[in-house]
Design an enzyme around this catalytic site. Sequence first.
Site, PDB file in Angstrom:
ATOM      1  N   ASP A  31      33.464  40.075  30.888  1.00 25.94           N
ATOM      2  CA  ASP A  31      34.126  39.432  32.042  1.00 25.94           C
ATOM      3  C   ASP A  31      34.487  38.007  31.633  1.00 25.94           C
ATOM      4  N   LEU A  33      35.065  35.601  33.718  1.00 23.66           N
ATOM      5  CA  LEU A  33      34.575  34.680  34.754  1.00 23.66           C
ATOM      6  C   LEU A  33      35.688  33.824  35.352  1.00 23.66           C
ATOM      7  N   ILE A  58      39.715  40.785  28.684  1.00 28.04           N
ATOM      8  CA  ILE A  58      40.123  42.136  28.248  1.00 28.04           C
ATOM      9  C   ILE A  58      41.368  42.073  27.364  1.00 28.04           C
ATOM     10  N   ALA A  81      40.374  42.752  36.798  1.00 31.34           N
ATOM     11  CA  ALA A  81      41.701  42.590  37.405  1.00 31.34           C
ATOM     12  C   ALA A  81      41.717  41.339  38.257  1.00 31.34           C
ATOM     13  N   THR A  98      46.748  39.669  33.543  1.00 33.00           N
ATOM     14  CA  THR A  98      45.515  40.473  33.406  1.00 33.00           C
ATOM     15  C   THR A  98      45.767  41.947  33.704  1.00 33.00           C
ATOM     16  N   THR A 132      43.639  51.330  42.836  1.00 29.77           N
ATOM     17  CA  THR A 132      43.633  51.084  44.287  1.00 29.77           C
ATOM     18  C   THR A 132      44.589  52.015  45.023  1.00 29.77           C
ATOM     19  N   ASP A 133      44.329  52.207  46.314  1.00 28.74           N
ATOM     20  CA  ASP A 133      45.253  52.998  47.137  1.00 28.74           C
ATOM     21  C   ASP A 133      46.556  52.242  47.414  1.00 28.74           C
ATOM     22  N   GLU A 134      46.547  50.904  47.165  1.00 26.85           N
ATOM     23  CA  GLU A 134      47.740  50.108  47.498  1.00 26.85           C
ATOM     24  C   GLU A 134      48.948  50.478  46.651  1.00 26.85           C
ATOM     25  N   TYR A 158      50.448  42.165  43.610  1.00 29.61           N
ATOM     26  CA  TYR A 158      49.162  42.764  43.204  1.00 29.61           C
ATOM     27  C   TYR A 158      49.314  44.269  42.998  1.00 29.61           C
ATOM     28  N   LYS A 162      49.014  46.608  39.600  1.00 24.76           N
ATOM     29  CA  LYS A 162      48.061  47.713  39.445  1.00 24.76           C
ATOM     30  C   LYS A 162      48.815  49.021  39.159  1.00 24.76           C
ATOM     31  N   LYS A 197      38.211  37.737  51.046  1.00 19.51           N
ATOM     32  CA  LYS A 197      38.642  39.023  51.594  1.00 19.51           C
ATOM     33  C   LYS A 197      38.177  39.145  53.046  1.00 19.51           C
ATOM     34  N   ARG A 222      43.397  49.994  57.555  1.00 20.63           N
ATOM     35  CA  ARG A 222      42.862  50.218  56.219  1.00 20.63           C
ATOM     36  C   ARG A 222      41.777  51.291  56.320  1.00 20.63           C
ATOM     37  N   ASN A 257      42.450  46.260  61.620  1.00 22.97           N
ATOM     38  CA  ASN A 257      41.726  45.040  61.252  1.00 22.97           C
ATOM     39  C   ASN A 257      40.991  44.410  62.425  1.00 22.97           C
TER      40      ASN A 257
HETATM   41  P1  NAD Z   1      37.046  40.951  41.939  1.00 28.02           P
HETATM   42  O1  NAD Z   1      38.234  40.051  42.013  1.00 28.02           O
HETATM   43  O2  NAD Z   1      35.889  40.693  42.819  1.00 28.02           O
HETATM   44  O3  NAD Z   1      36.490  40.961  40.436  1.00 28.02           O
HETATM   45  C1  NAD Z   1      37.321  41.051  39.315  1.00 28.02           C
HETATM   46  C2  NAD Z   1      36.489  40.669  38.097  1.00 28.02           C
HETATM   47  O4  NAD Z   1      37.329  40.791  36.943  1.00 28.02           O
HETATM   48  C3  NAD Z   1      35.981  39.234  38.130  1.00 28.02           C
HETATM   49  O5  NAD Z   1      34.635  39.194  37.730  1.00 28.02           O
HETATM   50  C4  NAD Z   1      36.863  38.515  37.116  1.00 28.02           C
HETATM   51  O6  NAD Z   1      36.212  37.427  36.481  1.00 28.02           O
HETATM   52  C5  NAD Z   1      37.152  39.640  36.142  1.00 28.02           C
HETATM   53  N1  NAD Z   1      38.388  39.423  35.375  1.00 28.02           N
HETATM   54  C6  NAD Z   1      39.604  39.041  35.849  1.00 28.02           C
HETATM   55  N2  NAD Z   1      40.474  38.935  34.844  1.00 28.02           N
HETATM   56  C7  NAD Z   1      39.812  39.290  33.707  1.00 28.02           C
HETATM   57  C8  NAD Z   1      40.184  39.382  32.351  1.00 28.02           C
HETATM   58  N3  NAD Z   1      41.440  39.084  31.950  1.00 28.02           N
HETATM   59  N4  NAD Z   1      39.254  39.759  31.449  1.00 28.02           N
HETATM   60  C9  NAD Z   1      37.992  40.028  31.843  1.00 28.02           C
HETATM   61  N5  NAD Z   1      37.588  39.951  33.112  1.00 28.02           N
HETATM   62  C10 NAD Z   1      38.484  39.589  34.042  1.00 28.02           C
HETATM   63  O7  NAD Z   1      37.618  42.408  42.145  1.00 28.02           O
HETATM   64  P2  NAD Z   1      36.925  43.690  42.790  1.00 28.02           P
HETATM   65  O8  NAD Z   1      37.175  43.688  44.240  1.00 28.02           O
HETATM   66  O9  NAD Z   1      35.552  43.817  42.273  1.00 28.02           O
HETATM   67  O10 NAD Z   1      37.846  44.836  42.162  1.00 28.02           O
HETATM   68  C11 NAD Z   1      37.513  45.434  40.916  1.00 28.02           C
HETATM   69  C12 NAD Z   1      38.569  46.467  40.580  1.00 28.02           C
HETATM   70  O11 NAD Z   1      38.623  47.443  41.600  1.00 28.02           O
HETATM   71  C13 NAD Z   1      39.977  45.891  40.471  1.00 28.02           C
HETATM   72  O12 NAD Z   1      40.631  46.544  39.401  1.00 28.02           O
HETATM   73  C14 NAD Z   1      40.624  46.249  41.793  1.00 28.02           C
HETATM   74  O13 NAD Z   1      42.016  46.401  41.649  1.00 28.02           O
HETATM   75  C15 NAD Z   1      39.947  47.563  42.095  1.00 28.02           C
HETATM   76  N6  NAD Z   1      39.829  47.899  43.521  1.00 28.02           N
HETATM   77  C16 NAD Z   1      39.272  47.009  44.406  1.00 28.02           C
HETATM   78  C17 NAD Z   1      39.108  47.388  45.732  1.00 28.02           C
HETATM   79  C18 NAD Z   1      38.482  46.458  46.745  1.00 28.02           C
HETATM   80  O14 NAD Z   1      38.496  46.769  47.945  1.00 28.02           O
HETATM   81  N7  NAD Z   1      37.945  45.313  46.367  1.00 28.02           N
HETATM   82  C19 NAD Z   1      39.517  48.670  46.165  1.00 28.02           C
HETATM   83  C20 NAD Z   1      40.098  49.540  45.230  1.00 28.02           C
HETATM   84  C21 NAD Z   1      40.220  49.158  43.909  1.00 28.02           C
HETATM   85  O1  DAU Z   2      43.125  48.972  49.614  1.00 27.12           O
HETATM   86  C1  DAU Z   2      42.404  48.541  48.492  1.00 27.12           C
HETATM   87  C2  DAU Z   2      42.580  47.058  48.333  1.00 27.12           C
HETATM   88  O2  DAU Z   2      41.796  46.446  49.351  1.00 27.12           O
HETATM   89  C3  DAU Z   2      42.174  46.531  46.959  1.00 27.12           C
HETATM   90  O3  DAU Z   2      43.017  47.076  45.985  1.00 27.12           O
HETATM   91  C4  DAU Z   2      42.252  45.002  46.916  1.00 27.12           C
HETATM   92  O4  DAU Z   2      41.769  44.530  45.664  1.00 27.12           O
HETATM   93  C5  DAU Z   2      41.393  44.459  48.032  1.00 27.12           C
HETATM   94  O5  DAU Z   2      41.491  43.051  48.076  1.00 27.12           O
HETATM   95  C6  DAU Z   2      41.831  45.049  49.373  1.00 27.12           C
HETATM   96  O6  DAU Z   2      43.168  44.592  49.710  1.00 27.12           O
HETATM   97  P1  DAU Z   2      43.540  44.146  51.194  1.00 27.12           P
HETATM   98  O7  DAU Z   2      44.724  43.289  51.140  1.00 27.12           O
HETATM   99  O8  DAU Z   2      43.575  45.335  52.101  1.00 27.12           O
HETATM  100  O9  DAU Z   2      42.209  43.305  51.544  1.00 27.12           O
HETATM  101  P2  DAU Z   2      41.986  41.950  52.343  1.00 27.12           P
HETATM  102  O10 DAU Z   2      40.517  41.839  52.582  1.00 27.12           O
HETATM  103  O11 DAU Z   2      42.662  40.803  51.702  1.00 27.12           O
HETATM  104  O12 DAU Z   2      42.699  42.223  53.723  1.00 27.12           O
HETATM  105  C7  DAU Z   2      42.325  43.326  54.536  1.00 27.12           C
HETATM  106  C8  DAU Z   2      43.215  43.322  55.749  1.00 27.12           C
HETATM  107  O13 DAU Z   2      42.875  42.188  56.561  1.00 27.12           O
HETATM  108  C9  DAU Z   2      44.684  43.166  55.419  1.00 27.12           C
HETATM  109  O14 DAU Z   2      45.456  43.950  56.328  1.00 27.12           O
HETATM  110  C10 DAU Z   2      44.967  41.687  55.643  1.00 27.12           C
HETATM  111  C11 DAU Z   2      43.998  41.318  56.760  1.00 27.12           C
HETATM  112  N1  DAU Z   2      43.480  39.937  56.725  1.00 27.12           N
HETATM  113  C12 DAU Z   2      42.955  39.466  55.564  1.00 27.12           C
HETATM  114  C13 DAU Z   2      42.482  38.184  55.482  1.00 27.12           C
HETATM  115  C14 DAU Z   2      41.908  37.643  54.185  1.00 27.12           C
HETATM  116  C15 DAU Z   2      43.509  39.168  57.874  1.00 27.12           C
HETATM  117  O15 DAU Z   2      43.953  39.615  58.951  1.00 27.12           O
HETATM  118  N2  DAU Z   2      43.029  37.896  57.797  1.00 27.12           N
HETATM  119  C16 DAU Z   2      42.533  37.356  56.654  1.00 27.12           C
HETATM  120  O16 DAU Z   2      42.144  36.157  56.649  1.00 27.12           O
END
Ligand code: NAD
Ligand code: DAU
Length: 354
Positions: A31, A33, A58, A81, A98, A132-134, A158, A162, A197, A222, A257
């Site tokens: 990672d 960081l 990476i 990511a 990235t 991701t589903d996005e 984003y 992906k 988030k 969502r 939401n």
């Molecule tokens: P996050 O942002 O919390 O963590 C990402 C991590 O990747 C961090 O520790 C960061 O330091 C590291 N990183 C970033 N760029 C890097 C690089 N170039 N080399 C090495 N490390 C690097 O993200 P998350 O929410 O834990 O998501 C992890 C994965 O899951 C992502 O690929 C994201 O697209 C996917 N995902 C997330 C969600 C969600 O709801 N959070 C849902 C579906 C898929």
């Molecule tokens: O669907 C999977 C995805 O979920 C992952 O791929 C992403 O990495 C992860 O960040 C997440 O994306 P979203 O955009 O759905 O997550 P977020 O928490 O940013 O937002 C969730 C919903 O809430 C979205 O519709 C935007 C809304 N939102 C978000 C924030 C931060 C608000 O209404 N207010 C806010 O302040």
Amino acid sequence: MILVTGSAGFIGSNFVLDWLAQSDEPVISLDNLTYAGNRANLANLDGDARHTFVHGDIGDSVLVAELLQRHTPRAVVNFAAESHVDRSIHGPEDFIQTNIVGTFRLLEAVRAHWNGLTGDDKADFRFLHVSTDEVYGSLAKDEPAFTETHRYEPNSPYSASKAASDHLVRAYHHTYGLPVLTTNCSNNYGPFHFPEKLIPLMIVNALADKSLPVYGDGMQIRDWLYVKDHCSAIRRVLKAGRTGEVYNIGGWNEMPNIEIVKTVCSLLDELRPRADSKPYIEQITYVADRLGHDRRYAIDASKIERELGWRPAETFATGIRKTVQWYLENEAWVSTVQSGAYRDWVETNYSQRA
Ligand code: NAD
Ligand code: DAU
């Protein structure tokens, strides 16, 4: 052993902690960081000989090749990511670097390593890409949930980045035979979720007596999955998934939401009532919408259930209660991650929305 990238982030750290709680197979963590990566997420593994943390990118081909050669992991699980949609709107460059270039370089290093393997080592090797589903775009209210064959229609920088990484992973299987697996998951929530988030932001803002900024009308939908269920699904796909296949992962739990925010508020009313005894929902403020905001995501997770027997263990009610409790019990973690850079981000994202 396995190599896990992005292991200091939200899902990656939960994955590594759960992995080592359930097996003695060592993990190499890689990672670089970024603001989202936090060594403290893995602090419980300090001094644990089964875990090695490497601070690196990476996209650093030399480093990744050296790690693969030295440790010969049987699998690479790629979480690394840039993950926040709003940040991708303010500054897409890091996402391209990235999520696309980084994944490409990682794939190249892994392909070279895999080409040098023989026999069972080669046959059993896996590259699991966490997506991701996005990537599937946005659904109308009455459209069926995303299946694995839904067309890709990414709408944010984003999700476009992906989507590009998913296509590269697919191409490395089709062209070079690399044994890949791809998972596309819905919104996770749970411990170590960075408070940029929705769910952790609402918890930390509520407790700090700040406003709870809901974008637009708050009726965007969502599907929400407790992070440990995502981790168990990835372990299942890694173990039994068919190479070259895609598996959707979700919680069968679509919610608008505003309902998420109200649920967080009522849990806080119960577990940490406001000093003035008023309900936390009074802190909700509707603010300007996210640009290009996807209206609805929904995951059809029947393939992973049918083929691999996976279903989530938590309901939203049990998972969100655990999550709110975790934030209440980990105030030191919350204050550490709310650094100056975090405050700058809040200013960037919210100051123009009111
Ligand atoms: P996050 O942002 O919390 O963590 C990402 C991590 O990747 C961090 O520790 C960061 O330091 C590291 N990183 C970033 N760029 C890097 C690089 N170039 N080399 C090495 N490390 C690097 O993200 P998350 O929410 O834990 O998501 C992890 C994965 O899951 C992502 O690929 C994201 O697209 C996917 N995902 C997330 C969600 C969600 O709801 N959070 C849902 C579906 C898929
Ligand atoms: O669907 C999977 C995805 O979920 C992952 O791929 C992403 O990495 C992860 O960040 C997440 O994306 P979203 O955009 O759905 O997550 P977020 O928490 O940013 O937002 C969730 C919903 O809430 C979205 O519709 C935007 C809304 N939102 C978000 C924030 C931060 C608000 O209404 N207010 C806010 O302040």
